[in-house]
Design an enzyme around this catalytic site. Structure first.
Site, PDB file in Angstrom:
ATOM      1  N   HIS A 198      42.100  68.298  49.099  1.00 61.10           N
ATOM      2  CA  HIS A 198      42.114  68.534  50.535  1.00 61.10           C
ATOM      3  C   HIS A 198      40.720  68.769  51.087  1.00 61.10           C
ATOM      4  O   HIS A 198      40.445  68.471  52.244  1.00 61.10           O
ATOM      5  CB  HIS A 198      42.981  69.750  50.871  1.00 61.10           C
ATOM      6  N   HIS A 227      34.187  75.789  52.737  1.00 58.20           N
ATOM      7  CA  HIS A 227      34.651  74.441  52.456  1.00 58.20           C
ATOM      8  C   HIS A 227      34.274  73.519  53.610  1.00 58.20           C
ATOM      9  O   HIS A 227      33.773  73.965  54.649  1.00 58.20           O
ATOM     10  CB  HIS A 227      36.167  74.425  52.208  1.00 58.20           C
ATOM     11  N   HIS A 275      34.925  70.013  56.195  1.00 63.09           N
ATOM     12  CA  HIS A 275      35.825  69.087  56.881  1.00 63.09           C
ATOM     13  C   HIS A 275      34.991  67.939  57.446  1.00 63.09           C
ATOM     14  O   HIS A 275      33.908  68.162  58.002  1.00 63.09           O
ATOM     15  CB  HIS A 275      36.570  69.789  58.015  1.00 63.09           C
ATOM     16  N   HIS A 298      33.315  75.583  57.010  1.00 63.96           N
ATOM     17  CA  HIS A 298      34.044  76.811  57.313  1.00 63.96           C
ATOM     18  C   HIS A 298      33.721  77.877  56.275  1.00 63.96           C
ATOM     19  O   HIS A 298      34.018  77.700  55.084  1.00 63.96           O
ATOM     20  CB  HIS A 298      35.551  76.556  57.328  1.00 63.96           C
ATOM     21  N   THR A 339      43.557  76.410  59.703  1.00 65.37           N
ATOM     22  CA  THR A 339      43.751  75.008  60.093  1.00 65.37           C
ATOM     23  C   THR A 339      44.528  74.214  59.052  1.00 65.37           C
ATOM     24  O   THR A 339      44.637  72.999  59.154  1.00 65.37           O
ATOM     25  CB  THR A 339      42.408  74.318  60.373  1.00 65.37           C
ATOM     26  N   THR A 340      45.051  74.898  58.048  1.00 64.27           N
ATOM     27  CA  THR A 340      45.905  74.280  57.033  1.00 64.27           C
ATOM     28  C   THR A 340      47.168  75.122  56.890  1.00 64.27           C
ATOM     29  O   THR A 340      47.193  76.295  57.286  1.00 64.27           O
ATOM     30  CB  THR A 340      45.191  74.202  55.667  1.00 64.27           C
TER      31      THR A 340
END
Length: 245
Positions: free
Chosen positions: A85, A110, A112, A129, A196-197
């Site tokens: 992910h 992490h 994005h 993030h 956001t997940t």
């Protein structure tokens, strides 16, 4: 206003980390994409029903005379994983950020691509993030946008350590300077949002840095190739929330 989470810091970090869920499986595409997350598990209903969801387009802000973020950078050993992910770096003795006179510790960060939050309608090629938690199990995410420019030496260190195998965690042997992942100007936008997940838990305080950092075009491409797909949740409705700067 103080919002408390009655769950463990470990649980919060797992939720925010975008770790792969064995059952149910979620993705960013097809029948398990963000539009369907709330249907995949009853515990994830907030992904559809929540009113303070992230990410958002940062626009029509109000002036709040916010202080610069007070970030205390440490030099620590970390581990890195490509969990399918995101590319995630977990810290053992995280950097601290002081928010409302309360210290939050960095648990992981992490990536994005493209960015999840937008600023005045603008998306960025990458968003980082930094997920923090305090002793009361409150979560705060510091988001740093990335624009194309000069190569970032810390990003080179991260890129060379990304494991080729999904879900295989590797130790980063050489500690690096976290300050290179943050802009010099520490001004930011602040709003109340969510993870956001899945499970899209609300009550997360967001700090989106106004100034981006730079990565080279090659570094951005390498991240995108490692991810193999876009991993940005679509923008969510503001629903009357205030964005303070």
């Amino acid at each position: 206003m103080k919002i408390k989470f009655k769950v463990s810091i470990l649980s919060l970090c797992l939720m925010a980390s975008s770790l792969a869920y064995a059952d149910p499986h979620w993705t960013y595409e097809g029948k398990t994409s963000p539009e369907h997350w709330g249907e995949l598990d009853k515990k994830w209903e907030t992904c559809h029903t929540g009113s303070n969801q992230s990410p958002i387009n940062i626009d029509h802000t109000i002036k709040g005379k916010l202080d610069n973020l007070a970030i205390d950078f440490h030099v620590t050993n970390e581990t890195i994983v490509n969990n399918g992910h995101t590319i995630q770096v977990t810290t053992s003795d995280g950097d601290d950020v002081t928010i409302d006179n309360v210290k939050y510790s960095l648990k992981q960060f992490h990536f994005h691509s493209p960015s999840e939050n937008h600023i005045n309608g603008q998306a960025f090629p990458v968003e980082i993030h930094f997920v923090h938690a305090n002793d009361d199990n409150q979560l705060a995410v510091v988001a740093v946008m990335v624009k194309e420019g000069k190569a970032n030496p810390v990003i080179d260190e991260i890129l060379k350590d990304i494991p080729a195998q999904i879900d295989k965690e590797e130790k980063i042997e050489q500690p690096f300077n976290f300050s290179k992942l943050f802009p010099t100007d520490k001004h930011y936008y602040r709003y109340s949002g969510s993870l956001t997940t899945p499970p899209c838990t609300e009550g997360v305080t967001w700090f989106v840095m106004k100034e981006p950092v730079e990565m080279s075009k090659q570094q951005i491409t390498q991240f995108q190739e490692a991810l193999k797909h876009s991993n940005n949740r679509p923008l969510q409705a503001l629903n009357g929330r205030l964005i303070v700067e």
